[in-house]
Scaffold this active site. Structure first.
Site, PDB file in Angstrom:
ATOM      1  CG  HIS A  96      -3.101 -10.151  22.293  1.00  0.00           C
ATOM      2  ND1 HIS A  96      -2.306 -10.923  23.108  1.00  0.00           N
ATOM      3  CD2 HIS A  96      -4.049  -9.617  23.105  1.00  0.00           C
ATOM      4  CE1 HIS A  96      -2.772 -10.883  24.348  1.00  0.00           C
ATOM      5  NE2 HIS A  96      -3.830 -10.077  24.379  1.00  0.00           N
TER       6      HIS A  96
ATOM      7  CB  SER B 102      14.055  -2.569  -4.232  1.00  0.00           C
ATOM      8  OG  SER B 102      14.568  -3.713  -4.873  1.00  0.00           O
TER       9      SER B 102
ATOM     10  CE  LYS C 184      10.223  -4.046  -1.414  1.00  0.00           C
ATOM     11  NZ  LYS C 184       9.495  -4.831  -0.437  1.00  0.00           N
TER      12      LYS C 184
ATOM     13  CD  GLU D 218      13.089  -2.369   7.015  1.00  0.00           C
ATOM     14  OE1 GLU D 218      12.083  -2.980   6.651  1.00  0.00           O
ATOM     15  OE2 GLU D 218      14.063  -2.181   6.251  1.00  0.00           O
TER      16      GLU D 218
END
Ligand code: ARG
Length: 477
Positions: free
Chosen positions: A173, A294, A300, A307
């Protein structure tokens, strides 16, 4: 002024059939939009090599059966060799006037070697031709993908061996559950990849049958040798039924199903990499060459590669659904719908192959951060089950042990410490059976080491599981 017949170019059979393979029956040329709409050559030119291989095997069989002369065969071989070279060099002039890869190559062959080129299509149809080409092409791609799966699995095994004893929280979980080793976690993905390999091998076995000989749908009146062509092209056997041979696309669907499952595995791993690289977890670092920045936030470092793999899994699932939908309402035998089978298959092949390739390199460069993993373990009472198991070994019933440990965890939570940090006297308040030896079992090391059965997370087990996985990987390649 009425156009005189003598001013028109002579509409002989020859010029007509040079324009289109079937134009003798037609009163007007195909509409330009229809031509573009029906053409597949912009994408099916990828099949050129397979098409040439299949044509050579077909022509050689025709010559062996005296359906084609030796001289014509020699001309066809010469012409196709030249075309193969032109295609490889990017010099071949593909034209939608000739609709698809098959007619483009045939037209060029006829231009190169004359009438022999026109005889090549004896005893076959584009229907059995395209089914054969696609199987040949996909078979080759499956072999490449099998290698890429093996490379990724092998990179994971290397890391698993390196981190056979590196402790991290295992989750259920998405909450800290019990200590596992990083190596054990990575080997879970190796199991998935080994299943992917087995599935693909099975798909390849069923795919590896020859449709040629089915011609348009009913077979041919010529005395062909299908088994001989199958052997020449490395097929295990022939498709038994001519109607099925030209219309079956199960192999493409099966491939996309295998590819979808493999992409789903990569996507799960991708999701973990995204989580693990986020500063909240910080369990791993990706090599800089696999990250992007970024355009606005200078601080970043984004995990774009995982992804994208996660995102691209959706394309491959889409390819599978496209093919299922394509086939579901087609009456026997061939229908032009089938031309729509290629792009999904090509897309699934390209996407899976690239995702595997990029992940193999990424995994090889992955850097674990054991301190962050350990810090997360401390926060989750990950050894609570070990305390319960300890009590069971001292004679307490498991349900009672479970309750006692739940109380102890609550107490530790109030004190803001881990179970292992509670003094013995405090622990004994929850269960009399607790003795000084308990602390051995409350450390993450003790917890992992205790799970020393096959398939468990004890470092020694992880090391031998890695060795076995390497053997299993070799056994299949
Ligand atoms: N380009 C076609 C395809 O991809 C080849 C077969 C065409 N056959 C036909 N009867 N129109 O399926």
């Amino acid at each position: 002024m009425a156009r005189s017949a003598s001013k028109r170019p002579p509409r002989t059979r020859r010029t007509r059939s040079a324009a289109r393979a079937w134009s003798g029956r037609f009163a007007e040329p195909v509409d330009a939009l229809v031509k573009r709409f029906t053409a597949s050559v912009p994408f099916d030119q990828r099949l050129a090599d397979a098409d040439i291989d299949a044509s050579l095997a077909h022509a050689r069989m025709l010559a062996a059966r005296r359906i084609l002369s030796r001289k014509d065969l020699a001309a066809i071989e010469r012409g196709l060799a030249r075309i193969r070279g032109e295609v490889a060099a990017g010099r071949f002039k593909w034209s939608i006037d000739a609709e698809d890869v098959h007619l483009n190559i045939e037209r060029r062959l006829t231009a190169l070697v004359g009438d022999a080129g026109k005889r090549l299509h004896t005893a076959r149809s584009r229907n059995d031709q395209v089914a054969t080409d696609l199987r040949l092409w996909l078979r080759g791609e499956i072999d490449v993908i099998q290698q890429r799966l093996a490379s990724l699995a092998s990179a994971l095994i290397d890391q698993a061996e390196r981190h056979a004893a590196t402790l991290m929280p295992g989750f259920t979980h998405l909450q800290v559950a019990q200590p596992v080793t990083f190596g054990h976690h990575l080997l879970a993905y190796v199991e998935m990849l080994l299943r992917d390999r087995a599935r693909l091998a099975d798909c390849r076995r069923r795919l590896n049958r020859l449709p040629l000989g089915a011609a348009a749908l009913a077979g041919t009146s010529f005395p062909i040798d299908r088994a001989g062509v199958a052997r020449a092209l490395g097929f295990d056997s022939i498709c038994e039924n001519s109607l099925d041979a030209v219309s079956d696309r199960d192999f493409a669907i099966e491939f996309c199903a295998c590819a979808s499952i493999a992409m789903m595995h990569l996507s799960r791993f991708a999701e973990e990499l995204v989580l693990w690289t986020s500063p909240r977890f910080g369990f791993v670092r990706l090599p800089d060459r696999f990250c992007t920045g970024s355009s606005i936030m200078p601080q970043k470092k984004n995990p774009d590669v995982p992804e994208l793999v996660r995102g691209k899994s959706g394309r491959v699932f889409g390819d599978l659904v496209a093919l299922l939908t394509l086939m579901k309402s087609q009456p026997l035998a061939y229908n032009k719908d089938n031309q729509e089978d290629k792009e999904p298959v090509f897309d699934a092949v390209d996407t899976l192959r690239d995702a595997l390739t990029v992940f193999a390199e990424l995994v090889a460069g992955l850097e674990a951060v054991p301190e962050a993993m350990r810090a997360a373990l401390r926060e989750g009472y990950a050894t609570a089950t070990d305390l319960a198991d300890y009590l069971v070994r001292k004679g307490v019933a498991f349900r009672d042990a479970h309750e006692a440990v739940a109380q102890a965890v609550r107490h530790a939570e109030r004190r803001g410490c881990d179970l292992a940090e509670l003094p013995l006297r405090e622990l004994q308040r929850f269960a009399r059976a607790i003795a000084p030896d308990v602390y051995r079992f409350l450390t993450p090391e003790g917890s992992a080491a205790a799970r020393r059965h096959t398939g468990g997370t004890a470092p020694a087990q992880v090391r031998s599981a890695a060795r076995r996985a390497r053997r299993r990987l070799r056994a299949r390649s």
